[in-house]
Design an enzyme around this catalytic site. Structure first.
Site, PDB file in Angstrom:
ATOM      1  N   THR A   1       0.870  -1.142   0.000  1.00  0.00           N
ATOM      2  CA  THR A   1       0.000   0.000   0.000  1.00  0.00           C
ATOM      3  C   THR A   1       0.912   1.197   0.000  1.00  0.00           C
ATOM      4  O   THR A   1       2.082   1.073   0.299  1.00  0.00           O
ATOM      5  CB  THR A   1      -0.855  -0.071   1.282  1.00  0.00           C
ATOM      6  OG1 THR A   1      -1.566  -1.292   1.248  1.00  0.00           O
ATOM      7  CG2 THR A   1      -1.795   1.088   1.427  1.00  0.00           C
TER       8      THR A   1
ATOM      9  N   ASN B   1      -3.295  -4.137  -2.363  1.00  0.00           N
ATOM     10  CA  ASN B   1      -3.215  -5.107  -1.270  1.00  0.00           C
ATOM     11  C   ASN B   1      -1.803  -5.672  -1.135  1.00  0.00           C
ATOM     12  O   ASN B   1      -0.958  -5.012  -0.564  1.00  0.00           O
ATOM     13  CB  ASN B   1      -4.269  -6.205  -1.391  1.00  0.00           C
ATOM     14  CG  ASN B   1      -4.530  -6.851  -0.038  1.00  0.00           C
ATOM     15  OD1 ASN B   1      -4.171  -6.281   0.997  1.00  0.00           O
ATOM     16  ND2 ASN B   1      -5.145  -8.017  -0.010  1.00  0.00           N
TER      17      ASN B   1
ATOM     18  N   SER C   1     -11.133  -2.230   5.127  1.00  0.00           N
ATOM     19  CA  SER C   1      -9.731  -1.827   4.993  1.00  0.00           C
ATOM     20  C   SER C   1      -9.173  -1.389   6.343  1.00  0.00           C
ATOM     21  O   SER C   1      -9.922  -1.111   7.283  1.00  0.00           O
ATOM     22  CB  SER C   1      -9.657  -0.663   4.005  1.00  0.00           C
ATOM     23  OG  SER C   1      -8.360  -0.145   3.956  1.00  0.00           O
TER      24      SER C   1
HETATM   25  O1  DON Z   1      -6.865  -2.103   2.790  1.00  0.00           O
HETATM   26  C1  DON Z   1      -6.129  -2.696   3.565  1.00  0.00           C
HETATM   27  O2  DON Z   1      -6.196  -2.594   4.760  1.00  0.00           O
HETATM   28  C2  DON Z   1      -5.029  -3.573   3.006  1.00  0.00           C
HETATM   29  N1  DON Z   1      -5.415  -4.050   1.707  1.00  0.00           N
HETATM   30  C3  DON Z   1      -3.754  -2.800   2.980  1.00  0.00           C
HETATM   31  C4  DON Z   1      -2.596  -3.610   2.484  1.00  0.00           C
HETATM   32  C5  DON Z   1      -1.293  -3.060   2.867  1.00  0.00           C
HETATM   33  O3  DON Z   1      -1.177  -2.058   3.533  1.00  0.00           O
HETATM   34  C6  DON Z   1      -0.101  -3.841   2.469  1.00  0.00           C
HETATM   35  N2  DON Z   1       1.094  -3.062   2.636  1.00  0.00           N
HETATM   36  N3  DON Z   1       2.042  -3.156   3.236  1.00  0.00           N
END
Ligand code: DON
Length: 567
Positions: free
Chosen positions: A377, A397, A448
């Site tokens: 992310t 994701n 999320s």
């Molecule tokens: O929306 C969410 O909470 C997750 N899909 C976020 C994924 C994420 O932060 C991965 N990164 N390090």
């Protein structure tokens, strides 16, 4: 009396003095300072694109949209066209708005789609391959933000991203290394292998990385707006890619996708106003619940990093994450007891349960609302000369999403379906569990943890911050806020400090390296805590505004490779 010191001892004394000096006085480098505007993102090139837009007279939203499109080109592990995100905006007329462009479950999705014939959850289906993709929201979200709150033309804010994709850019060491480390995973998908390798060989640092297919998709968006992505050639390519491998996204899903504006969730912490993201993100509610609990303590400067301080943080985290598990999901589908979760009274009830010992997670359960109440992310923060602030977190994701590039369109698909609770109580890839609130339903948005946040002081932006990190996002953002407000750190120091994380289940504190000195660790163990694996937690990108002296401070997280660019 004469004291004589041998040169050997003198060297020793100087060395000891230097070590003490380094430990006590050496701080992180100063944050980047500016007077007129600041963009902080995980990619230097993308931050520079945002800065260029601010210098041309664009506002923070124009710059954020340009940065968002640029990140899709220069930071493909997380920047995206094929994912989704959330944007929290503070406008200089005092309004706070948020835009939800989270991915949606396709129309044909159903509750048991990731269970096998025996009813067992198959994590591969929710996190790998085309079955893992939700309907992408990023393009709709960025265009919505620009139309409603920007001042510039799409053609102008998207052009830098087109140029970067078309002409290419020089790969830095980390990005080249990241592509190389993923080559095995990409080799399963010819469309991805073609983009991220040089005819099958890994890219090296310093080589030019061009993405002609992505440039073509960006040009279609420039010419046709959302129809350049959700209809026509790009939509055909997405549907072909997804359906040839048994996925769910259809033309109907794409044509129907809409970004939505939602009321932000708000709270207060020691007189500051917290503005953050509402469901379908759990981020804002969990953050404010933790802050409400912690407001009942008084933290002194010398408390930072002590076992008592960490104990209080961790207990607050456990209760808030237990509530997340049961009560949070897409509000269009499930009645989230928001007011109760955000109330100071509920936080006080939790505070009253916290003792001097660790409460084991199996003795903590989600609260019961009163019956009458209805890696990868990325985050970027922007502030402009007009007083507007934008805090945006976006994701596909996992790192590089489901690793599948849409053939001919040049962008990666998300694997966001894994953020749903595929089966009650079963952990997803971040170890997060869920219940009915976050069950899979057609067109529902998966829960999320993204927490794009703006903290206001006397109605003006004080802190703009957010982070990636899956389930750890909320505890990362929490600790940056506490470091700024309670411990008066500058934004660079607040971001640099080692962090800890607890998410109720598993029942363990996950520390960063250096977060728990031995005596602190031993104290925590004697209070009943288990210490889990050491890991890196988040990559925050933050801005602090000193209105009195008219200085904007920006800081990127040394855990990543981004940059703060101001003027
Ligand atoms: O929306 C969410 O909470 C997750 N899909 C976020 C994924 C994420 O932060 C991965 N990164 N390090």
């Amino acid at each position: 009396m004469q004291i004589s010191i041998s040169s050997k001892n003198l060297k020793k004394i100087i060395l000891i003095f230097l070590v003490i000096y380094t430990l006590v006085f050496a701080e992180a480098p100063d944050p980047v300072r500016a007077r007129n505007g600041m963009v902080v993102s995980a990619s230097e090139l993308a931050s520079k694109v945002g800065l260029h837009i601010l210098k041309k007279g664009g506002n923070a939203v124009d710059a954020a949209v340009a940065t968002g499109f640029a990140l899709a080109v220069t930071y493909p592990s997380a920047g995206n066209l094929g994912g989704g995100g959330f944007m929290v905006i503070h406008l200089n007329d005092g309004r706070n708005v948020t835009i939800d462009y989270r991915e949606k479950a396709p129309v044909s999705a159903h509750r048991n789609m990731f269970l096998d014939s025996l009813g067992n959850y198959d994590p591969e289906l929710s996190s790998e391959g085309v079955t893992s993709s939700g309907v992408p929201g990023s393009v709709a979200g960025l265009l919505y933000a620009l139309e409603e709150y920007g001042t510039m033309k799409l053609a102008d804010v998207i052009q830098p991203a087109i140029n970067l994709a078309q002409n290419g850019f020089q790969l830095d060491y980390r990005t080249a290394r990241s592509f190389a480390s993923m080559l095995d995973a990409f080799s399963k998908y010819p469309s991805s292998f073609k983009v991220f390798s040089k005819d099958g060989e890994p890219y090296n640092e310093g080589e030019i990385f061009r993405q002609p297919d992505l440039a073509k998709t960006l040009k279609l968006i420039k010419e046709k707006g959302r129809d350049g992505f959700y209809k026509g050639e790009t939509a055909d390519l997405i549907v072909k890619q997804v359906q040839s491998n048994g996925g769910y996204i259809t033309h109907e899903d794409l044509a129907k996708y809409n970004a939505v504006e939602r009321e932000p969730v708000t709270g207060t912490y020691r007189g500051y106003e917290i503005v953050s993201m509402a469901p379908p993100s759990s981020g804002g509610i969990v953050l404010i619940e933790m802050l409400n609990i912690l407001e009942n303590y008084e933290f002194k400067q010398e408390d930072w990093g002590s076992s008592k301080y960490i104990h209080h943080l961790v207990e607050a985290m456990k209760y808030a994450y237990a509530d997340r598990t049961v009560h949070l999901g897409d509000e269009d589908f499930y009645p989230v007891p928001k007011e109760w979760l955000l109330s100071k009274e509920y936080a006080k009830e939790i505070f009253n349960k916290i003792t001097e010992e660790a409460t084991p997670s199996d003795q903590i359960s989600a609260g019961v609302p009163p019956a009458n109440e209805s890696e990868e992310t990325t985050h970027y923060s922007v502030y402009d000369a007009f007083g507007n602030a934008v805090s945006t977190t976006t994701t596909i994701n996992s790192s590089y999403g489901n690793k599948i590039v849409v053939d001919g369109a040049g962008f990666l698909l998300n694997n966001e379906m894994d953020d749903f609770s595929a089966k009650p109580g079963e952990p997803n890839q971040f170890g997060l569990r869920g219940a009915e609130a976050n069950s899979i339903q057609p067109e529902k948005r998966m829960l999320s943890s993204m927490t794009p946040t703006i903290v206001l002081q006397e109605k003006k932006p004080y802190l703009i911050v957010g982070s990636p990190g899956g389930s750890t996002i909320m505890t990362v953002v929490l600790q940056v806020i506490l470091n700024c407000i309670d411990f008066k750190m500058d934004i660079q120091n607040a971001i640099n400090q080692p962090r800890i994380h607890h998410q109720w289940l598993p029942d363990e504190i996950q520390p960063e390296r250096y977060a728990l000195p031995l005596d602190v660790k031993n104290n925590l163990i004697s209070m009943g805590y288990k210490i889990g694996r050491t890991r890196s937690l988040g990559r925050a990108e933050g801005i602090i505004i000193d209105h009195e002296n008219n200085i904007i401070y920006g800081a990127t997280d040394p855990r990543g490779n981004g940059s703060a660019e101001g003027f």
